[in-house]
Design a protein around this motif. Sequence first.
Motif, PDB file in Angstrom:
ATOM      1  N   GLY A   4       7.500  -7.500  -4.597  1.00  0.00           N
ATOM      2  CA  GLY A   4       7.417  -7.385  -3.153  1.00  0.00           C
ATOM      3  C   GLY A   4       8.487  -8.101  -2.366  1.00  0.00           C
ATOM      4  N   PRO A   5       8.925  -9.328  -2.768  1.00  0.00           N
ATOM      5  CA  PRO A   5       9.929 -10.017  -1.942  1.00  0.00           C
ATOM      6  C   PRO A   5      11.213  -9.214  -1.825  1.00  0.00           C
ATOM      7  N   ASP A   6      11.764  -9.207  -0.628  1.00  0.00           N
ATOM      8  CA  ASP A   6      12.988  -8.452  -0.365  1.00  0.00           C
ATOM      9  C   ASP A   6      14.192  -9.303  -0.738  1.00  0.00           C
ATOM     10  N   VAL A   7      15.015  -8.817  -1.686  1.00  0.00           N
ATOM     11  CA  VAL A   7      16.237  -9.525  -2.076  1.00  0.00           C
ATOM     12  C   VAL A   7      17.400  -8.545  -2.063  1.00  0.00           C
ATOM     13  N   ASP A   8      18.615  -9.091  -1.924  1.00  0.00           N
ATOM     14  CA  ASP A   8      19.817  -8.264  -1.912  1.00  0.00           C
ATOM     15  C   ASP A   8      20.495  -8.368  -3.273  1.00  0.00           C
ATOM     16  N   LEU A   9      20.368  -7.302  -4.066  1.00  0.00           N
ATOM     17  CA  LEU A   9      20.971  -7.267  -5.392  1.00  0.00           C
ATOM     18  C   LEU A   9      22.456  -6.943  -5.344  1.00  0.00           C
ATOM     19  N   GLY A  10      22.974  -6.632  -4.156  1.00  0.00           N
ATOM     20  CA  GLY A  10      24.320  -6.090  -4.080  1.00  0.00           C
ATOM     21  C   GLY A  10      24.331  -4.641  -4.513  1.00  0.00           C
ATOM     22  N   TYR A  11      23.156  -4.060  -4.609  1.00  0.00           N
ATOM     23  CA  TYR A  11      22.965  -2.699  -5.092  1.00  0.00           C
ATOM     24  C   TYR A  11      21.579  -2.270  -4.635  1.00  0.00           C
ATOM     25  N   PRO A  12      21.390  -1.015  -4.193  1.00  0.00           N
ATOM     26  CA  PRO A  12      20.083  -0.604  -3.691  1.00  0.00           C
ATOM     27  C   PRO A  12      18.983  -0.771  -4.733  1.00  0.00           C
ATOM     28  N   GLY A  13      17.974  -1.519  -4.399  1.00  0.00           N
ATOM     29  CA  GLY A  13      16.857  -1.739  -5.307  1.00  0.00           C
ATOM     30  C   GLY A  13      15.570  -1.935  -4.528  1.00  0.00           C
ATOM     31  N   PHE A  14      14.452  -1.642  -5.178  1.00  0.00           N
ATOM     32  CA  PHE A  14      13.135  -1.765  -4.548  1.00  0.00           C
ATOM     33  C   PHE A  14      12.277  -2.626  -5.455  1.00  0.00           C
ATOM     34  N   LEU A  15      11.823  -3.772  -4.919  1.00  0.00           N
ATOM     35  CA  LEU A  15      11.028  -4.693  -5.736  1.00  0.00           C
ATOM     36  C   LEU A  15       9.540  -4.612  -5.432  1.00  0.00           C
ATOM     37  N   GLY A  16       9.128  -3.522  -4.812  1.00  0.00           N
ATOM     38  CA  GLY A  16       7.699  -3.281  -4.682  1.00  0.00           C
ATOM     39  C   GLY A  16       7.137  -3.573  -3.309  1.00  0.00           C
ATOM     40  N   SER A  17       5.898  -3.128  -3.123  1.00  0.00           N
ATOM     41  CA  SER A  17       5.206  -3.308  -1.848  1.00  0.00           C
ATOM     42  C   SER A  17       3.714  -3.438  -2.117  1.00  0.00           C
ATOM     43  N   VAL A  18       3.127  -4.543  -1.643  1.00  0.00           N
ATOM     44  CA  VAL A  18       1.688  -4.783  -1.793  1.00  0.00           C
ATOM     45  C   VAL A  18       1.129  -5.107  -0.415  1.00  0.00           C
ATOM     46  N   PRO A  19       0.300  -4.216   0.160  1.00  0.00           N
ATOM     47  CA  PRO A  19      -0.240  -4.486   1.498  1.00  0.00           C
ATOM     48  C   PRO A  19      -1.088  -5.750   1.516  1.00  0.00           C
ATOM     49  N   GLU A  20      -1.040  -6.486   2.616  1.00  0.00           N
ATOM     50  CA  GLU A  20      -1.821  -7.708   2.743  1.00  0.00           C
ATOM     51  C   GLU A  20      -3.240  -7.440   3.227  1.00  0.00           C
ATOM     52  N   GLN A  21      -3.456  -6.213   3.697  1.00  0.00           N
ATOM     53  CA  GLN A  21      -4.800  -5.865   4.159  1.00  0.00           C
ATOM     54  C   GLN A  21      -5.230  -4.542   3.552  1.00  0.00           C
ATOM     55  N   ALA A  22      -6.438  -4.515   3.031  1.00  0.00           N
ATOM     56  CA  ALA A  22      -7.041  -3.284   2.498  1.00  0.00           C
ATOM     57  C   ALA A  22      -8.515  -3.571   2.279  1.00  0.00           C
ATOM     58  N   ALA A  23      -9.329  -2.572   2.504  1.00  0.00           N
ATOM     59  CA  ALA A  23     -10.772  -2.758   2.356  1.00  0.00           C
ATOM     60  C   ALA A  23     -11.377  -1.567   1.632  1.00  0.00           C
ATOM     61  N   GLY A  24     -12.609  -1.714   1.190  1.00  0.00           N
ATOM     62  CA  GLY A  24     -13.346  -0.612   0.580  1.00  0.00           C
ATOM     63  C   GLY A  24     -12.645  -0.037  -0.631  1.00  0.00           C
ATOM     64  N   THR A  25     -12.562   1.294  -0.651  1.00  0.00           N
ATOM     65  CA  THR A  25     -11.973   1.964  -1.816  1.00  0.00           C
ATOM     66  C   THR A  25     -10.486   1.655  -1.970  1.00  0.00           C
ATOM     67  N   GLU A  26      -9.819   1.402  -0.854  1.00  0.00           N
ATOM     68  CA  GLU A  26      -8.394   1.091  -0.953  1.00  0.00           C
ATOM     69  C   GLU A  26      -8.186  -0.253  -1.649  1.00  0.00           C
ATOM     70  N   HIS A  27      -9.031  -1.246  -1.311  1.00  0.00           N
ATOM     71  CA  HIS A  27      -8.948  -2.539  -1.993  1.00  0.00           C
ATOM     72  C   HIS A  27      -9.326  -2.381  -3.463  1.00  0.00           C
ATOM     73  N   ALA A  28     -10.328  -1.567  -3.740  1.00  0.00           N
ATOM     74  CA  ALA A  28     -10.729  -1.325  -5.130  1.00  0.00           C
ATOM     75  C   ALA A  28      -9.574  -0.715  -5.930  1.00  0.00           C
ATOM     76  N   ALA A  29      -8.898   0.247  -5.323  1.00  0.00           N
ATOM     77  CA  ALA A  29      -7.768   0.883  -6.007  1.00  0.00           C
ATOM     78  C   ALA A  29      -6.629  -0.120  -6.217  1.00  0.00           C
ATOM     79  N   SER A  30      -6.455  -1.046  -5.265  1.00  0.00           N
ATOM     80  CA  SER A  30      -5.402  -2.053  -5.413  1.00  0.00           C
ATOM     81  C   SER A  30      -5.633  -2.923  -6.642  1.00  0.00           C
ATOM     82  N   MET A  31      -6.893  -3.178  -6.996  1.00  0.00           N
ATOM     83  CA  MET A  31      -7.193  -4.045  -8.135  1.00  0.00           C
ATOM     84  C   MET A  31      -6.650  -3.476  -9.441  1.00  0.00           C
TER      85      MET A  31
END
Length: 631
Positions: free
Chosen positions: A470-497
């Motif tokens: 999740g943390p955004d860093v500059d690799l000097g090259y396009p890269g994606f290190l992920g995304s984890v929402p800080e808020q989710a409830a119900g089935t969305e939170h269950a799916a996050s687990m």
Amino acid sequence: MRRVGSRQRVAALGCASAVIASLLAACSSGGPDARDAAEDLAAGLAKQDLSSVQTVKGGRVPQVDLERIVKGMDGLKPSVTVADVSEDGDTATAELATEWKLSGSTWQYTTPVALSKVDDAWQVTWSAAIVAPELGDDERLRVRTTPADRGDILGAGDQPIVTARDVDRIGIDKTKVPAEQAGASARALAQRIDIDPDAYAKQVEAAGPQAFVLGLVARSGSDAALSDGELAAIPGAVALPGSLPLAPSRTFGQPMLGVVGEATAEIVQKSKGSVRAGDTVGLSGLALRYDKQLRGSPGVIVEAVSSAEGAEPRALFTGKPTPGKPLRTTIDVAMQAAADEILAGVGPASAIVAIRPSTGQVVALASGAGGKGADTAASGHYPPGSTFKLVTALSLLRSGLTPSSQVPCTDTVTVDGRRFKNYSDYPGNAVGDIPLRTAIANSCNTAMIAMRDKAPQDQLAQAAAALGLGPDVDLGYPGFLGSVPEQAAGTEHAASMIGQGKIEASPLAMAVVAASVARGERVTPTLLADAPTKPATPATKPLTAGEAKQLQEMFRAVVTDGSGRFLADVPGGPVSAKTGTAEYGTDTPPRTHVWMIATHGDLAVSVFVADGESGSQTAGPLLEKFLRAAQ
């Protein structure tokens, strides 16, 4: 001698001063000035517009002649100033200082200008030699560039990856085929090298009688190259030897490394003169992003070209090229080649990423051909599935659980009307109240979801950040290190687990997670050896030594007691691993992305296939091949 009194002397001096002042005023009250005429000429040459410059009648029209002279300078304009002016009655000579900025070189010179006073005004006597030294009236200027040696892209230990390699430029030489047969030859060659026959034939027929029309650039000795016999069978077909910056093979490191080729019209336009049509430039990947560094500065030659028949151009100025600088990466050539070869037969989009946990250096970043040119490895956005359970496990440890804590692994679990279940071949002997270690080892979905109240969504996000997801860093090259929402409830939170819902990661991001567990602290990945990635903002709750030890225990249990048992006999020390499967799409049953991450010595690996059976069945064999090849 008559003596003059003081009053008389003062009067005489006053008269003399008045006379001098009168003469000076007469000289500065609007009389013609040769310097003004020279300044007008200098300004006009700089703008390449002589419409306001007064010239002596007769001879060539200055504006028309100037346009003819500078037409071959590719639209470049010089800086022109007046260095000196000397007058002698009705004639004067000015000296102009001219400076051209030419692709990293500067051409400087002075030229004389003759001026004449005509009808009380200074006029220029025009000649081609005003524009450039000793330029004849039948000559014009032409600028040509000579390419600089392109810098290599290097791997670990400065081993060349992208470097000059021999190629064959295959095409039709119209001097070697009768004009009426050129179209037929073009079609025959096009069919042999697998390009559009009609389009190529039109191109060949439209070219001049002395033209060579390129059809294909092929690596010398490759399957795409043509033998002497194949070329001889097509009248006019030739293969001209040359070189291009290329990787060891066509698929090596694509699309990370990118490709090099002739500059597109868009690149030429955006370059503001630094790139010209026909220049070799980076078109994608690292080759494009660091093109300026790799390309260097071309050399330049300014020639005087005569209109006289048979006259050879003569060089007026030569600027040497400046070689490009190499780009040093952390890629291990042998590991990258192994990863590319392993993915060669995979149909869907796929990736293998390998990182050194001790340093964060990325040693392999491979994207399979199924991604159709996309950088699946570094930039893919996919739910990580059960590989994310290492993050979930960290969040549960922080809530007070241990690897031995009992958790309920049932066949199904329902949250807000949505039923979640385990994967189809989940082992029956691992159902019931089982240790957290066993739930991770066998990847029990229902146990993770049942413990969701112990891992609120914000704590999942904190745990993910502690492991580098999740943390955004500059690799000097396009890269994606992920995304984890800080808020989710119900089935969305269950799916996050279980690493689904709105959680996304790239194969690079999951390799970082594995590396962070192995190292015992968050790892920052680095791809460029001379520009190590700056660490992200420190995690709100960094990984502790105690947490790392417990995660390592569960990570290892997947191989000793769970879904990664097939890796137990990989030589070279113990392997830790985690499988992952994530549902996607609307098919019934749903299709699945499949993952497997692992650590082996000082190596953390992530394997991803966009469509497969399961992590152990589809990604697992690819992972095992890579770990064995990396020995």
